[in-house]
Write an enzyme that holds these catalytic residues in place. Structure first.
Site, short mmCIF file in Angstrom:
data_model
loop_
_atom_site.label_atom_id
_atom_site.label_comp_id
_atom_site.label_asym_id
_atom_site.label_seq_id
_atom_site.Cartn_x
_atom_site.Cartn_y
_atom_site.Cartn_z
CB SER A 119 -124.99 22.56 14.40
OG SER A 119 -125.11 23.65 13.57
CG HIS A 140 -125.39 26.61 18.86
ND1 HIS A 140 -126.44 25.76 19.12
CD2 HIS A 140 -125.30 26.67 17.50
CE1 HIS A 140 -126.95 25.34 17.97
NE2 HIS A 140 -126.27 25.87 16.99
CD GLU A 152 -127.98 25.10 22.67
OE1 GLU A 152 -128.77 24.25 23.11
OE2 GLU A 152 -127.32 24.91 21.63
CG ASN A 190 -128.86 21.98 16.71
OD1 ASN A 190 -129.94 22.42 16.31
ND2 ASN A 190 -127.71 22.59 16.47
N1 3HC Z 1 -133.67 42.00 11.69
C1 3HC Z 1 -134.13 42.23 12.93
N2 3HC Z 1 -135.42 42.02 13.30
C2 3HC Z 1 -136.27 41.61 12.35
C3 3HC Z 1 -135.86 41.35 11.02
C4 3HC Z 1 -134.49 41.56 10.71
N3 3HC Z 1 -134.00 41.33 9.50
N4 3HC Z 1 -136.92 40.91 10.33
C5 3HC Z 1 -137.95 40.88 11.18
N5 3HC Z 1 -137.58 41.32 12.40
C6 3HC Z 1 -138.41 41.36 13.61
C7 3HC Z 1 -139.79 41.92 13.35
O1 3HC Z 1 -139.82 43.32 13.59
C8 3HC Z 1 -140.64 41.18 14.33
O2 3HC Z 1 -140.50 41.80 15.59
P1 3HC Z 1 -141.74 41.93 16.59
O3 3HC Z 1 -142.14 40.51 16.88
O4 3HC Z 1 -141.17 42.66 17.76
O5 3HC Z 1 -142.76 42.70 15.82
C9 3HC Z 1 -139.99 39.82 14.49
O6 3HC Z 1 -138.64 40.01 14.05
C10 3HC Z 1 -140.69 38.72 13.72
O7 3HC Z 1 -140.60 39.00 12.33
P2 3HC Z 1 -141.51 38.28 11.21
O8 3HC Z 1 -142.96 38.65 11.43
O9 3HC Z 1 -140.93 38.53 9.87
O10 3HC Z 1 -141.27 36.78 11.51
P3 3HC Z 1 -142.31 35.65 11.89
O11 3HC Z 1 -143.11 36.05 13.06
O12 3HC Z 1 -142.99 35.25 10.64
O13 3HC Z 1 -141.30 34.50 12.36
C11 3HC Z 1 -139.48 33.00 12.27
C12 3HC Z 1 -140.32 34.00 11.51
C13 3HC Z 1 -138.74 33.71 13.41
C14 3HC Z 1 -138.48 32.40 11.32
C15 3HC Z 1 -140.44 31.93 12.89
O14 3HC Z 1 -141.15 31.29 11.87
C16 3HC Z 1 -139.69 30.90 13.70
O15 3HC Z 1 -139.40 31.12 14.87
N6 3HC Z 1 -139.38 29.74 13.09
C17 3HC Z 1 -138.60 28.68 13.74
C18 3HC Z 1 -137.15 28.99 13.59
C19 3HC Z 1 -136.29 28.02 14.36
O16 3HC Z 1 -136.73 27.10 15.01
N7 3HC Z 1 -134.98 28.25 14.27
C20 3HC Z 1 -134.00 27.38 14.89
C21 3HC Z 1 -133.41 26.46 13.86
S1 3HC Z 1 -132.16 25.42 14.56
C22 3HC Z 1 -130.76 26.33 14.46
O17 3HC Z 1 -130.73 27.43 13.98
C23 3HC Z 1 -129.54 25.71 15.03
C24 3HC Z 1 -128.45 25.57 14.02
O18 3HC Z 1 -127.32 25.02 14.69
C25 3HC Z 1 -128.83 24.66 12.87
#
Ligand code: 3HC
Length: 298
Positions: A119, A140, A152, A190
């Site tokens: 990260s 990443h 990334e 990040n």
């Molecule tokens: N596998 C594959 N696809 C899946 C799945 C799985 N296990 N579970 C769900 N899906 C698909 C669904 O079919 C759906 O697809 P569609 O849009 O084509 O219908 C899509 O994924 C969305 O599913 P959900 O409805 O369950 O999810 P939400 O719409 O509620 O979104 C979330 C959940 C993606 C977590 C959203 O809240 C989000 O984007 N949050 C922000 C997350 C973020 O910012 N992450 C970055 C963090 S920083 C980081 O990671 C960096 C590291 O270095 C720390």
């Protein structure tokens, strides 16, 4: 430079998410549990996530077994010898990662691409322990990997253009949109996201708004899928804390300093969703803002 089989070291949330994404796009993956022991838990978690993908309509039921069959689980590094790309996703500790890279360099041929999913650690510092450095880069991903579109690709000091191009093409093949980033602490996402979360905590400490209202404001006012506190809990407060410290170490600016509230939560083991409590209390259904944070910060 073709990437046909991938080794992933680290079977935590990110390692499993990467393995799922790659296997869903037809790539054979060897997933290494970095600490010796049974891989049963990791296998069960992958299966559960694929079942969720089926229930959400993201994967056809008849494809599930095929995807699972493309992921081989092990707790040994030797099976990675034939992989064309290895991505490490182990603990965020530079020495531990350098040690792993030293071991990998002895196992794999000089043309195997060695990538890190770090990260906020320096890709160049990882590269420094390898003799063949042009093949070392950053790759990443974002949590949850199967759902987040970005990857990334980090071009570190001696990374070759050929390796960067191979990684960019590989990202597209597994359904990710790549951006190429120079090796800067926190890269793009990040580096911007961490101070944003730290600033939200400072707003809470100043009494500007409640956890619920700050989250709501960013969801409804900026169209973020989650507010900063829900997101911090989702990422893990230990991870946010480590990212903040690494970025502060680099830029030495007050806006990247760790707020007291974050330090205290981490000290007490309230790390967010994974421990059941962080800025929210997930032991309640639905989760409620952590009542301990309702009092002013001393
Ligand atoms: N596998 C594959 N696809 C899946 C799945 C799985 N296990 N579970 C769900 N899906 C698909 C669904 O079919 C759906 O697809 P569609 O849009 O084509 O219908 C899509 O994924 C969305 O599913 P959900 O409805 O369950 O999810 P939400 O719409 O509620 O979104 C979330 C959940 C993606 C977590 C959203 O809240 C989000 O984007 N949050 C922000 C997350 C973020 O910012 N992450 C970055 C963090 S920083 C980081 O990671 C960096 C590291 O270095 C720390």
């Amino acid at each position: 430079m073709d990437i046909n089989s991938v080794g992933i070291v680290g079977s935590g949330t990110m390692g499993l998410g990467m393995a799922q994404t790659m296997a869903q796009h037809g790539v054979n993956v060897t997933l290494v549990k970095a600490t010796p022991g049974s891989t049963d838990k990791a296998q069960a978690t992958l299966k559960k996530s694929l079942e969720r993908a089926v229930s959400k309509g993201a994967l056809r039921e008849e494809e599930l077994e095929g995807v699972l069959g493309r992921v081989a689980f092990t707790d040994q590094l030797d099976p990675l010898a034939d992989c064309s790309l290895i991505v490490e996703s182990i603990i965020e500790d530079l020495e531990t990662k350098q040690d792993l890279f030293r071991k990998l360099c002895k196992i794999v041929p000089a043309e195997t691409i060695l990538a890190t999913n770090t990260s906020t650690l320096s890709v160049t510092a990882l590269m420094s322990v390898c003799e063949a450095r042009a093949r070392v880069a950053g790759l990443h991903f974002f949590n949850p990997v199967p759902l987040m579109s970005l990857a990334e690709v980090i071009h570190a000091f001696e990374t070759s253009d050929v390796v960067v191009t191979a990684l960019v093409n590989f990202c597209r093949r597994i359904g990710k949109e790549p951006v190429v980033v120079q090796d800067t602490t926190g890269f793009i996402v990040n580096r911007l996201l961490t101070p944003y979360i730290l600033n939200a905590i400072r707003l809470l400490e100043q009494g500007t708004g409640t956890i619920g209202d700050i989250d709501k404001a960013m969801r409804l006012g900026a169209s973020h899928p989650m507010g900063p506190f829900a997101l911090a809990d989702y990422i893990g407060l230990d991870v946010v804390n480590a990212m903040a410290q690494n970025i502060y170490e680099d830029v030495r600016q007050q806006y990247t300093a760790t707020p007291h509230t974050l330090t205290r939560l981490v000290l007490l083991g309230y790390l967010g969703r994974k421990t059941g409590k962080g800025f929210y209390d997930y032991t309640q259904q639905p989760a409620i803002p952590n009542p301990d944070l309702a009092r002013p910060v001393a």
